[in-house]
Design an enzyme around this catalytic site. Structure first.
Site, PDB file in Angstrom:
ATOM      1  N   HIS A 223       0.849  -1.189   0.000  1.00 31.42           N
ATOM      2  CA  HIS A 223       0.000   0.000   0.000  1.00 31.42           C
ATOM      3  C   HIS A 223       0.887   1.242   0.000  1.00 31.42           C
ATOM      4  O   HIS A 223       0.690   2.134  -0.800  1.00 31.42           O
ATOM      5  CB  HIS A 223      -0.951   0.006   1.202  1.00 31.42           C
TER       6      HIS A 223
ATOM      7  N   GLU B  67       0.334   8.020  -3.702  1.00 35.15           N
ATOM      8  CA  GLU B  67       1.288   7.630  -2.653  1.00 35.15           C
ATOM      9  C   GLU B  67       2.515   8.531  -2.663  1.00 35.15           C
ATOM     10  O   GLU B  67       3.012   8.934  -1.614  1.00 35.15           O
ATOM     11  CB  GLU B  67       1.688   6.156  -2.810  1.00 35.15           C
TER      12      GLU B  67
ATOM     13  N   HIS C 153       2.823  10.922   0.503  1.00 39.16           N
ATOM     14  CA  HIS C 153       3.816  10.410   1.453  1.00 39.16           C
ATOM     15  C   HIS C 153       5.261  10.563   0.947  1.00 39.16           C
ATOM     16  O   HIS C 153       6.138  10.975   1.692  1.00 39.16           O
ATOM     17  CB  HIS C 153       3.536   8.936   1.756  1.00 39.16           C
TER      18      HIS C 153
END
Ligand code: AMP
Ligand code: AMP
Length: 241
Positions: A63, A117, A121
């Site tokens: 993930h 992502e 992040h």
């Protein structure tokens, strides 16, 4: 006078260098490396869509790799001037399709998921890892932490200390105690994971995501400085996929 000036200039230059070094150093404490069981993403009320490349393997998928602080909070969306660029990871795309599959609807080729992502992040660790190295680091971590192997070998081993009670119908699907799942992973990886559960469409608590903590080099697993919040039932489902 001239001598004093040159010392002053040297001092200013040194100060600038120090600032640069400090600014380039990491501004988070550790990563969560989060793997996801696709069966548990798909069997919820919301359901899922397989990627355009086809049904993913029955294996944990990545993930994300998430910079975090020791107090449990985390930075996000750290640099809008550095968006995800497919060209930076072109040699990793086929491995990412396999190991980091998108399951969101409508079906996609993964670019949206990986962009999300990176933007949310990855940009928060960009002082240490550029786009290529960030995605490569996550792929390398997945190779180091084979969760499916950890769980299936614990399930098969008769004399395993924490014996994963039952292997119903010789498959891995079924209900297990949360502690047996945690212990199987700890024994195999060497570090205690955090297990995140969600609910299947009948409301059963099930193994959804596994969090492992990683040092700021994104290369070694470490003891988690802090665990996320959330609760699983004491018996949880390992759903089929
Ligand atoms: P994050 O924002 O990185 O904390 O991740 C949460 C978001 O990722 C949510 O919007 C989820 O719906 C989405 N998500 C989680 N797993 C997947 C997946 N396998 N494919 C696509 N999106 C996902
Ligand atoms: P509890 O069962 O909530 O009393 O938690 C017992 C211990 O397991 C505590 O150290 C918790 O931090 C830890 N723990 C609880 N739930 C989880 C979980 N889902 N994954 C990893 N550790 C957990």
């Amino acid at each position: 006078m001239e001598f004093k000036e040159s010392i002053l200039i040297k001092l200013v230059v040194m100060l600038q260098c120090l600032t640069l070094v400090l600014c380039a150093s990491q501004d988070f404490d550790f990563f969560y490396f989060v793997q996801q069981w696709p069966g548990s993403y798909c069997d919820t009320q919301q359901s899922c869509c397989y990627p355009t490349s086809g049904k993913p393997d029955a294996d944990f998928g990545i993930h994300g790799l998430w910079p975090n602080y020791n107090d449990g909070s985390y930075p996000s969306n750290c640099d809008s001037s550095n968006p995800f660029q497919q060209s930076q990871v072109s040699n990793l795309i086929s491995t990412m399709q396999k190991e980091w599959p998108t399951l969101a609807c409508p079906s996609g080729n993964g670019i949206q998921f990986w962009s999300h992502e990176w933007d949310k992040h990855g940009t928060c660790s960009e002082s240490l890892l550029n786009q290529h190295d960030y995605f490569e680091a996550a792929l390398n971590l997945k190779q180091k932490a084979n969760l499916l192997q950890a769980l299936t070998s614990a399930g098969k081993s008769q004399c395993h200390v924490y014996n994963m009670e039952i292997l119903r119908y010789k498959s891995r699907w079924g209900f297990y105690s949360l502690s047996s799942i945690k212990n199987a992973i700890s024994d195999s990886i060497g570090f205690t994971p955090f297990i995140e559960c969600n609910s299947d469409s009948s409301g059963n608590s099930q193994l959804y995501q596994v969090y492992l903590c990683v040092d700021t080099d994104a290369s070694s697993f470490i003891d988690c400085p802090v665990f996320p919040h959330g609760k699983c039932s004491s018996n949880i489902e390992f759903s089929s996929f």
